[in-house]
Design a protein around this motif. Sequence first.
Motif, mmCIF file in Angstrom:
data_model
loop_
_atom_site.group_PDB
_atom_site.id
_atom_site.type_symbol
_atom_site.label_atom_id
_atom_site.label_comp_id
_atom_site.label_asym_id
_atom_site.label_seq_id
_atom_site.Cartn_x
_atom_site.Cartn_y
_atom_site.Cartn_z
ATOM 1 N N ASN A 1 -5.530 14.470 6.431
ATOM 2 C CA ASN A 1 -5.719 13.027 6.450
ATOM 3 C C ASN A 1 -4.417 12.264 6.208
ATOM 4 O O ASN A 1 -4.382 11.043 6.313
ATOM 5 N N GLY A 2 -3.376 12.993 5.849
ATOM 6 C CA GLY A 2 -2.120 12.351 5.487
ATOM 7 C C GLY A 2 -1.548 11.401 6.519
ATOM 8 O O GLY A 2 -1.287 10.225 6.226
ATOM 9 N N PRO A 3 -1.337 11.842 7.765
ATOM 10 C CA PRO A 3 -0.740 10.952 8.765
ATOM 11 C C PRO A 3 -1.593 9.713 9.038
ATOM 12 O O PRO A 3 -1.065 8.612 9.205
ATOM 13 N N GLY A 4 -2.911 9.896 9.084
ATOM 14 C CA GLY A 4 -3.786 8.760 9.357
ATOM 15 C C GLY A 4 -3.709 7.685 8.295
ATOM 16 O O GLY A 4 -3.743 6.488 8.597
ATOM 17 N N GLU A 5 -3.612 8.105 7.036
ATOM 18 C CA GLU A 5 -3.478 7.131 5.953
ATOM 19 C C GLU A 5 -2.069 6.534 5.927
ATOM 20 O O GLU A 5 -1.885 5.342 5.674
ATOM 21 N N ALA A 6 -1.075 7.363 6.181
ATOM 22 C CA ALA A 6 0.315 6.932 6.077
ATOM 23 C C ALA A 6 0.677 5.859 7.101
ATOM 24 O O ALA A 6 1.463 4.956 6.802
ATOM 25 N N ILE A 7 0.111 5.933 8.295
ATOM 26 C CA ILE A 7 0.495 4.965 9.326
ATOM 27 C C ILE A 7 -0.033 3.566 9.025
ATOM 28 O O ILE A 7 0.427 2.585 9.623
ATOM 29 N N SER A 8 -0.974 3.460 8.079
ATOM 30 C CA SER A 8 -1.502 2.150 7.709
ATOM 31 C C SER A 8 -0.906 1.631 6.406
ATOM 32 O O SER A 8 -1.254 0.538 5.954
ATOM 33 N N ALA A 9 -0.013 2.414 5.804
ATOM 34 C CA ALA A 9 0.540 2.059 4.500
ATOM 35 C C ALA A 9 1.969 1.529 4.617
ATOM 36 O O ALA A 9 2.645 1.736 5.633
ATOM 37 N N THR A 10 2.405 0.855 3.572
ATOM 38 C CA THR A 10 3.799 0.405 3.515
ATOM 39 C C THR A 10 4.714 1.611 3.371
ATOM 40 O O THR A 10 5.719 1.736 4.067
ATOM 41 N N ILE A 11 4.359 2.479 2.419
ATOM 42 C CA ILE A 11 5.048 3.748 2.218
ATOM 43 C C ILE A 11 3.987 4.841 2.176
ATOM 44 O O ILE A 11 2.951 4.679 1.534
ATOM 45 N N GLY A 12 4.227 5.952 2.854
ATOM 46 C CA GLY A 12 3.256 7.034 2.838
ATOM 47 C C GLY A 12 3.938 8.391 2.815
ATOM 48 O O GLY A 12 5.024 8.552 3.372
ATOM 49 N N VAL A 13 3.307 9.336 2.130
ATOM 50 C CA VAL A 13 3.802 10.711 2.159
ATOM 51 C C VAL A 13 2.652 11.638 2.555
ATOM 52 O O VAL A 13 1.507 11.424 2.151
ATOM 53 N N THR A 14 2.997 12.653 3.322
ATOM 54 C CA THR A 14 2.034 13.646 3.780
ATOM 55 C C THR A 14 2.531 15.024 3.373
ATOM 56 O O THR A 14 3.636 15.428 3.755
ATOM 57 N N GLY A 15 1.730 15.708 2.567
ATOM 58 C CA GLY A 15 2.153 16.995 2.023
ATOM 59 C C GLY A 15 2.490 18.022 3.079
ATOM 60 O O GLY A 15 1.777 18.180 4.066
ATOM 61 N N GLY A 16 3.612 18.709 2.868
ATOM 62 C CA GLY A 16 4.021 19.806 3.736
ATOM 63 C C GLY A 16 4.630 20.903 2.879
ATOM 64 O O GLY A 16 4.944 20.698 1.709
ATOM 65 N N TYR A 17 4.805 22.071 3.464
ATOM 66 C CA TYR A 17 5.344 23.218 2.724
ATOM 67 C C TYR A 17 6.771 22.923 2.258
ATOM 68 O O TYR A 17 7.656 22.674 3.068
ATOM 69 N N ASN A 18 6.975 22.945 0.960
ATOM 70 C CA ASN A 18 8.271 22.681 0.315
ATOM 71 C C ASN A 18 8.727 21.226 0.431
ATOM 72 O O ASN A 18 9.241 20.645 -0.523
ATOM 73 N N ASN A 19 8.568 20.638 1.596
ATOM 74 C CA ASN A 19 8.984 19.254 1.813
ATOM 75 C C ASN A 19 7.856 18.459 2.462
ATOM 76 O O ASN A 19 7.111 18.999 3.293
ATOM 77 N N SER A 20 7.741 17.191 2.092
ATOM 78 C CA SER A 20 6.653 16.361 2.605
ATOM 79 C C SER A 20 7.177 15.257 3.516
ATOM 80 O O SER A 20 8.262 14.696 3.293
ATOM 81 N N GLY A 21 6.375 14.958 4.535
ATOM 82 C CA GLY A 21 6.739 13.922 5.483
ATOM 83 C C GLY A 21 6.667 12.531 4.873
ATOM 84 O O GLY A 21 5.830 12.268 4.011
ATOM 85 N N VAL A 22 7.526 11.630 5.313
ATOM 86 C CA VAL A 22 7.608 10.272 4.783
ATOM 87 C C VAL A 22 7.398 9.264 5.909
ATOM 88 O O VAL A 22 7.967 9.403 7.004
ATOM 89 N N ASP B 1 0.849 -1.187 0.000
ATOM 90 C CA ASP B 1 0.000 0.000 0.000
ATOM 91 C C ASP B 1 0.885 1.237 0.000
ATOM 92 O O ASP B 1 1.800 1.351 0.825
ATOM 93 N N VAL B 2 0.612 2.154 -0.917
ATOM 94 C CA VAL B 2 1.354 3.415 -0.984
ATOM 95 C C VAL B 2 0.355 4.556 -0.853
ATOM 96 O O VAL B 2 -0.547 4.702 -1.680
ATOM 97 N N SER B 3 0.514 5.344 0.201
ATOM 98 C CA SER B 3 -0.397 6.453 0.487
ATOM 99 C C SER B 3 0.232 7.767 0.040
ATOM 100 O O SER B 3 1.351 8.097 0.454
ATOM 101 N N ILE B 4 -0.489 8.507 -0.815
ATOM 102 C CA ILE B 4 0.010 9.786 -1.312
ATOM 103 C C ILE B 4 -1.063 10.842 -1.042
ATOM 104 O O ILE B 4 -2.057 10.947 -1.765
#
Length: 374
Positions: free
Chosen positions: A308-329, A299-302
């Motif tokens: 909603n980013g962190p909530g989806e990302a913690i259940s995924a194999t790889i997840g990214v959560t949009g942030g200003y200039n740089n996004s959390g992984v 599962d890859v969460s984008i």
Amino acid sequence: MYNKSLIKRRKSTRIYIGNVPIGDNAPIAVQSMTNTKTTDIDATLKQIHSLEKVGVDIVRISVPTMDAAEAFKIIKKQVSVPLVADIHFDYRIALKVANYGVDCLRINPGNIGNKSRIRLVVDCARDKNIPIRIGINSGSIEKKIQEKFGSLTSEALLESAMRNIDILEQLNFDKFKISVKSSDVLIAVESYRLLAKRIDQPLHLGITEAGGMRSGSVKSAIGLGMLLTEGIGDTLRISLAADPIEEVKVGFDILKALHIRSRGINFIACPTCARQEFDVISTVNTLEKRLEDIITPMDVSIIGCIVNGPGEAISATIGVTGGYNNSGVYEDGVRQKYRFNNDQIIDQLENKIREKALMIDMSQCIAVKKNNKK
């Protein structure tokens, strides 16, 4: 969300199409069909190899003439995926491809001639251990049945199916699978439900002539999804007026969405809004194309923002959560110290996904080796 453990499969007998098991709780096989001229050997081979790359389990080829049968002989020797020969009316073609190593015959016994000709084909299939697929289609219901019911109904499809099944049963042949396809989703669904109560053989699912890429995918997802969640179906084809490769992709996507069979990446992505910090749509569409060769289930969460980013990302194999200039992984639900540059997020995500797929594959190989030593 449906879970594999929540869907109880209908009990059915087991047949084999080449080395692919069908029925008796085997993994649901995804099929497609070539749309090239079978006599154009190079084009047909190219299409089959393309289908193999996206994971097709079984490929059907139309064999309408003796020339096509001779082409089939050459094609069969150059592919590893099991091949089904689609044959109508001429029993001699069925006998010919049987001798050329076909893995399954797609025929309707009632339309290939008199009883002696049907017996020849069935006896040949029995001797060579070749299963048969009976293909009942709303566009080719027998005239007598059309007149009896007056219009296309689920009961008409069922009666046509049972007539053809009866022919095989009279010849003591039970290695077959059967489909009762209609372009009308609800008629098709009810036909399969009725048939599932009458026989034990495997059922091949499909919504026939479903339409173009968008509408056909929707119809197929609705119809097949209803049946699969009821435990009905042992193999399937998505019939689209589109590249056959898309049929395979949609087929696997349906199985993946129902947690029935996982292959490749399951992308979880937001529909986007003004909060997105990077171009989510472009990122997902690009990665889907670039990563078609990845068959490792993950599962890859984008997600484009932190709502909603962190909530989806913690259940995924790889997840990214949009942030200003740089996004959390996130990896396996754990927030990483590094971040992805939004301007380079596609390349960075692709590299991370490929790296993770390799790690998963290696760990699975090690686990298999350990089990084999026990």
